[in-house]
Design a protein around this motif. Structure first.
Motif, PDB file in Angstrom:
ATOM      1  N   ALA A   1       5.845  -0.666   0.638  1.00  0.00           N
ATOM      2  CA  ALA A   1       7.195  -1.096   0.231  1.00  0.00           C
ATOM      3  C   ALA A   1       7.720  -0.157  -0.849  1.00  0.00           C
ATOM      4  O   ALA A   1       8.107  -0.575  -1.942  1.00  0.00           O
TER       5      ALA A   1
ATOM      6  N   TYR B   1       3.596  -5.105   2.914  1.00  0.00           N
ATOM      7  CA  TYR B   1       2.329  -4.904   2.189  1.00  0.00           C
ATOM      8  C   TYR B   1       2.540  -3.708   1.283  1.00  0.00           C
ATOM      9  O   TYR B   1       3.090  -2.696   1.717  1.00  0.00           O
TER      10      TYR B   1
ATOM     11  N   ARG C   1       0.277  -1.306  -1.694  1.00  0.00           N
ATOM     12  CA  ARG C   1      -0.918  -0.974  -2.489  1.00  0.00           C
ATOM     13  C   ARG C   1      -0.700  -1.368  -3.948  1.00  0.00           C
ATOM     14  O   ARG C   1      -1.622  -1.772  -4.635  1.00  0.00           O
ATOM     15  N   TYR C   2       0.550  -1.227  -4.441  1.00  0.00           N
ATOM     16  CA  TYR C   2       0.914  -1.620  -5.806  1.00  0.00           C
ATOM     17  C   TYR C   2       2.048  -2.654  -5.705  1.00  0.00           C
ATOM     18  O   TYR C   2       1.895  -3.619  -4.963  1.00  0.00           O
TER      19      TYR C   2
ATOM     20  N   ALA D   1       5.888   8.716  -4.411  1.00  0.00           N
ATOM     21  CA  ALA D   1       6.922   9.747  -4.275  1.00  0.00           C
ATOM     22  C   ALA D   1       8.209   9.388  -5.001  1.00  0.00           C
ATOM     23  O   ALA D   1       9.122  10.200  -5.055  1.00  0.00           O
TER      24      ALA D   1
ATOM     25  N   MET E   1      18.592  12.669  -6.284  1.00  0.00           N
ATOM     26  CA  MET E   1      19.884  13.276  -5.997  1.00  0.00           C
ATOM     27  C   MET E   1      20.356  12.873  -4.602  1.00  0.00           C
ATOM     28  O   MET E   1      19.547  12.858  -3.677  1.00  0.00           O
TER      29      MET E   1
ATOM     30  N   PRO F   1      -3.584  -3.145  -0.301  1.00  0.00           N
ATOM     31  CA  PRO F   1      -3.606  -1.973   0.582  1.00  0.00           C
ATOM     32  C   PRO F   1      -4.000  -2.361   1.997  1.00  0.00           C
ATOM     33  O   PRO F   1      -4.929  -3.145   2.185  1.00  0.00           O
TER      34      PRO F   1
ATOM     35  N   PRO G   1       2.888   9.370   0.533  1.00  0.00           N
ATOM     36  CA  PRO G   1       1.803  10.356   0.341  1.00  0.00           C
ATOM     37  C   PRO G   1       0.432   9.873   0.818  1.00  0.00           C
ATOM     38  O   PRO G   1      -0.503  10.661   0.860  1.00  0.00           O
TER      39      PRO G   1
ATOM     40  N   LEU H   1      -4.170   6.512   5.962  1.00  0.00           N
ATOM     41  CA  LEU H   1      -4.034   5.386   6.899  1.00  0.00           C
ATOM     42  C   LEU H   1      -3.961   5.846   8.354  1.00  0.00           C
ATOM     43  O   LEU H   1      -4.523   5.211   9.240  1.00  0.00           O
TER      44      LEU H   1
ATOM     45  N   MET I   1       3.839  12.600  -6.258  1.00  0.00           N
ATOM     46  CA  MET I   1       3.325  13.214  -5.018  1.00  0.00           C
ATOM     47  C   MET I   1       4.373  13.077  -3.927  1.00  0.00           C
ATOM     48  O   MET I   1       5.170  12.152  -3.941  1.00  0.00           O
ATOM     49  N   GLU I   2       4.285  13.976  -2.962  1.00  0.00           N
ATOM     50  CA  GLU I   2       5.187  13.886  -1.800  1.00  0.00           C
ATOM     51  C   GLU I   2       4.478  14.519  -0.600  1.00  0.00           C
ATOM     52  O   GLU I   2       3.683  15.466  -0.767  1.00  0.00           O
TER      53      GLU I   2
ATOM     54  N   GLY J   1      10.290  16.305   0.119  1.00  0.00           N
ATOM     55  CA  GLY J   1      11.028  16.503  -1.132  1.00  0.00           C
ATOM     56  C   GLY J   1      12.488  16.143  -1.083  1.00  0.00           C
ATOM     57  O   GLY J   1      13.210  16.340  -2.060  1.00  0.00           O
ATOM     58  N   SER J   2      12.956  15.593   0.044  1.00  0.00           N
ATOM     59  CA  SER J   2      14.392  15.256   0.054  1.00  0.00           C
ATOM     60  C   SER J   2      14.689  13.963   0.805  1.00  0.00           C
ATOM     61  O   SER J   2      15.771  13.790   1.332  1.00  0.00           O
TER      62      SER J   2
HETATM   63  C1  LIG Z   1       9.562  14.633  -8.203  1.00  0.00           C
HETATM   64  C2  LIG Z   1      10.314  14.357  -6.932  1.00  0.00           C
HETATM   65  C3  LIG Z   1      11.688  14.534  -6.923  1.00  0.00           C
HETATM   66  C4  LIG Z   1      12.401  14.252  -5.761  1.00  0.00           C
HETATM   67  N1  LIG Z   1      13.763  14.403  -5.772  1.00  0.00           N
HETATM   68  C5  LIG Z   1      14.485  13.994  -4.709  1.00  0.00           C
HETATM   69  C6  LIG Z   1      15.912  13.972  -4.769  1.00  0.00           C
HETATM   70  O1  LIG Z   1      16.524  14.356  -5.780  1.00  0.00           O
HETATM   71  N2  LIG Z   1      16.579  13.503  -3.679  1.00  0.00           N
HETATM   72  C7  LIG Z   1      15.933  13.049  -2.582  1.00  0.00           C
HETATM   73  O2  LIG Z   1      16.607  12.619  -1.631  1.00  0.00           O
HETATM   74  N3  LIG Z   1      14.588  13.048  -2.487  1.00  0.00           N
HETATM   75  C8  LIG Z   1      13.846  13.494  -3.523  1.00  0.00           C
HETATM   76  N4  LIG Z   1      12.489  13.462  -3.473  1.00  0.00           N
HETATM   77  C9  LIG Z   1      11.818  13.001  -2.246  1.00  0.00           C
HETATM   78  C10 LIG Z   1      11.776  11.493  -2.154  1.00  0.00           C
HETATM   79  O3  LIG Z   1      11.554  10.895  -3.415  1.00  0.00           O
HETATM   80  C11 LIG Z   1      10.688  11.123  -1.145  1.00  0.00           C
HETATM   81  O4  LIG Z   1      10.983  11.787   0.079  1.00  0.00           O
HETATM   82  C12 LIG Z   1      10.618   9.634  -0.893  1.00  0.00           C
HETATM   83  O5  LIG Z   1      10.445   8.924  -2.100  1.00  0.00           O
HETATM   84  C13 LIG Z   1       9.439   9.340   0.067  1.00  0.00           C
HETATM   85  O6  LIG Z   1       9.396   7.961   0.289  1.00  0.00           O
HETATM   86  P1  LIG Z   1       8.174   7.242   1.002  1.00  0.00           P
HETATM   87  O7  LIG Z   1       8.623   5.872   1.317  1.00  0.00           O
HETATM   88  O8  LIG Z   1       7.706   8.126   2.099  1.00  0.00           O
HETATM   89  O9  LIG Z   1       7.007   7.217  -0.117  1.00  0.00           O
HETATM   90  P2  LIG Z   1       6.844   6.242  -1.380  1.00  0.00           P
HETATM   91  O10 LIG Z   1       8.163   5.950  -2.007  1.00  0.00           O
HETATM   92  O11 LIG Z   1       5.778   6.827  -2.242  1.00  0.00           O
HETATM   93  O12 LIG Z   1       6.321   4.887  -0.755  1.00  0.00           O
HETATM   94  C14 LIG Z   1       5.051   4.739  -0.204  1.00  0.00           C
HETATM   95  C15 LIG Z   1       4.562   3.335  -0.530  1.00  0.00           C
HETATM   96  O13 LIG Z   1       3.432   3.012   0.262  1.00  0.00           O
HETATM   97  C16 LIG Z   1       2.520   2.289  -0.522  1.00  0.00           C
HETATM   98  N5  LIG Z   1       1.206   2.417   0.115  1.00  0.00           N
HETATM   99  C17 LIG Z   1       0.445   3.527   0.217  1.00  0.00           C
HETATM  100  N6  LIG Z   1      -0.668   3.286   0.947  1.00  0.00           N
HETATM  101  C18 LIG Z   1      -0.614   1.987   1.324  1.00  0.00           C
HETATM  102  C19 LIG Z   1      -1.451   1.151   2.098  1.00  0.00           C
HETATM  103  N7  LIG Z   1      -2.563   1.624   2.679  1.00  0.00           N
HETATM  104  N8  LIG Z   1      -1.102  -0.140   2.252  1.00  0.00           N
HETATM  105  C20 LIG Z   1       0.027  -0.627   1.679  1.00  0.00           C
HETATM  106  N9  LIG Z   1       0.874   0.137   0.934  1.00  0.00           N
HETATM  107  C21 LIG Z   1       0.565   1.421   0.776  1.00  0.00           C
HETATM  108  C22 LIG Z   1       2.625   2.933  -1.889  1.00  0.00           C
HETATM  109  O14 LIG Z   1       2.132   2.071  -2.902  1.00  0.00           O
HETATM  110  C23 LIG Z   1       4.132   3.191  -1.998  1.00  0.00           C
HETATM  111  O15 LIG Z   1       4.795   2.102  -2.576  1.00  0.00           O
HETATM  112  C24 LIG Z   1      11.737  13.790  -4.595  1.00  0.00           C
HETATM  113  C25 LIG Z   1      10.345  13.625  -4.620  1.00  0.00           C
HETATM  114  C26 LIG Z   1       9.629  13.904  -5.773  1.00  0.00           C
HETATM  115  C27 LIG Z   1       8.141  13.685  -5.776  1.00  0.00           C
END
Ligand SMILES: Cc1cc2nc3c(=O)[nH]c(=O)nc-3n(C[C@H](O)[C@H](O)[C@H](O)COP(=O)(O)OP(=O)(O)OC[C@H]3O[C@@H](n4cnc5c(N)ncnc54)[C@H](O)[C@@H]3O)c2cc1C
Length: 383
Positions: free
Chosen positions: A12, A33, A35-36, A44, A51, A172, A204, A209, A313-314, A346-347
């Motif tokens: 989430a 579900y 992990r945190y 990420a 932005m 998790p 990340p 998984l 991380m990303e 990263g985006s």
């Molecule tokens: C420093 C930084 C700057 C960035 N700047 C930009 C920007 O300016 N504009 C932009 O559009 N994008 C930006 N990005 C990219 C963007 O933030 C990411 O692409 C996006 O947050 C990815 O989302 P996600 O849902 O894939 O990962 P996350 O937001 O990390 O979500 C993953 C979730 O899964 C949960 N999880 C992991 N494993 C399990 C498990 N086994 N069971 C249950 N839960 C689990 C984690 O706890 C976490 O809550 C940036 C990224 C970084 C790192």
């Protein structure tokens, strides 16, 4: 009476909280579900700002998805009465002749986007906080904005819970197993649940998984550094977010608290992360050298001594030298009930509500009318 579909959302975070919201809005029985807990800073989405740009630099095919996201960002704010986004504008600066700048200008014109091209003198007058080298151009994307990631994730997950979704925090998921009679088993340390479909948005942690993804997602450590301005008018002109192309690829976002400026570097500075649970969260002094250089050359009115540094991380799909970086969005090949969204390179944050809507389409209808063929998990044309 029609029985609502049971859909699991695993993770989430940025994408998963939005998927929960869109699924709950459409009457699904949603089980999340994480992990945190929503809004944490270990994945990420930490660092208080992201932005939003109306044009994606890499590929104009993202533009309809950005339009979809734009509307849903407004809807989420209205439904939750939360201020999640500030229309700051976004300054994109780079070599006039570069591929990215040419693409940005042609896509902005083709899609009728609200933008303005600024030469060196105009930039110096309106945005004296930035230096523009000879041969470089600045483009102001007036639809650009700054989003608050933690607040957005909490707002989307909270709204989903208000609409009836359940979220298992600090839980998790260990395995996602296709069930022989259809649907999917979700395995946690507390047992297993059976659902009709699963949306996997673990960011990340994707390789932990789902180790057999059809395309490689490489997890990288991304550091950010926060700096105080040394002149009072640093936040002039509405304090737009900014992005700079080669040779100083970096991004920057004036903090939502109006005190400091967050800076981040490009892909080549991001070290691989072998185990997401053991991310090195300490930024070492030698890692600050690149920040010092770009401050000296491009933003000399920022104090190079940071008031804060952090590591996130990303997942990246763009090996160095490749212009793609396309995330994996869609059904896992051969699995009609498992949807994956990963490798946003990263985006991804700006797209997150659009990804939530698409996850709901795929989980509930098996298909979507939104143009995501180019993001197929197995690669373009392979979906
Ligand atoms: C420093 C930084 C700057 C960035 N700047 C930009 C920007 O300016 N504009 C932009 O559009 N994008 C930006 N990005 C990219 C963007 O933030 C990411 O692409 C996006 O947050 C990815 O989302 P996600 O849902 O894939 O990962 P996350 O937001 O990390 O979500 C993953 C979730 O899964 C949960 N999880 C992991 N494993 C399990 C498990 N086994 N069971 C249950 N839960 C689990 C984690 O706890 C976490 O809550 C940036 C990224 C970084 C790192």
């Amino acid at each position: 009476m029609r029985i609502p579909k049971r859909v699991a959302v695993i993770g989430a975070g940025s994408m998963g909280s939005q998927a929960m919201w869109r699924l709950a809005t459409r009457g699904a029985e949603v089980i999340g579900y994480d992990r945190y807990a929503p809004g944490h800073d270990r994945g990420a989405a930490g660092g208080e700002s992201r932005m939003f740009r109306a044009v994606h630099l890499g590929d104009a095919r993202y533009t309809p998805l950005l339009k979809l996201a734009d509307g849903l960002w407004e809807q989420l704010q209205a439904e939750t009465s939360r201020s999640l986004r500030r229309r700051s504008g976004c300054l994109v600066m780079g070599e006039t002749a570069s591929r990215d700048m040419r693409l940005l200008l042609s896509a902005s014109a083709a899609h009728g986007l609200d933008h303005e091209v600024l030469d060196q003198d105009t930039l110096a007058r309106r945005y004296p906080q930035h230096c523009l080298p000879d041969g470089h151009t600045a483009v102001l994307d007036r639809q650009g904005s700054i989003i608050r990631p933690e607040a957005s994730i909490q707002a989307a997950a909270g709204r989903a819970e208000q609409l009836g979704a359940r979220l298992h925090r600090y839980t998790p998921v260990r395995e996602v197993v296709p069930a022989s009679g259809g649907g999917v088993h979700i395995v946690t340390d507390h047992g297993r649940d059976h659902v009709d479909a699963a949306v996997v948005t673990v960011g990340p942690w994707i390789n932990t998984l789902l180790p057999d993804l059809p395309r490689t997602v490489e997890v990288r450590r991304v550091i950010c550094s926060w700096h105080l301005p040394t002149r009072h008018d640093w936040f002039a002109g509405g304090a737009p977010a900014f992005l700079r192309g080669t040779p100083h690829d970096c991004f920057g976002i004036p903090s939502p608290d109006g005190i400091s400026v967050k800076l981040g570097l490009s892909f080549r500075y991001h070290a691989p992360v072998p185990e997401p649970e053991r991310l090195d969260r300490t930024v070492r002094p030698e890692e600050l050298k690149a920040f010092h250089e770009l401050i000296r050359e491009l933003m000399p009115d920022l104090n190079p001594d940071p008031i804060r540094t952090s590591a996130y991380m990303e997942g990246y799909t763009n090996p160095p030298g490749s212009p793609s970086g396309y995330p994996l969005v869609g059904h896992l090949p051969g699995q009609d009930d498992i949807i994956v969204m990963a490798g946003f390179s990263g985006s991804g944050f700006k797209f997150s509500p659009a990804m939530g809507e698409i996850a709901a389409d795929l989980a509930l209808d098996g298909t979507t009318e939104h143009p995501i063929d180019f993001l197929a998990p197995a690669g373009v044309g392979a979906a």
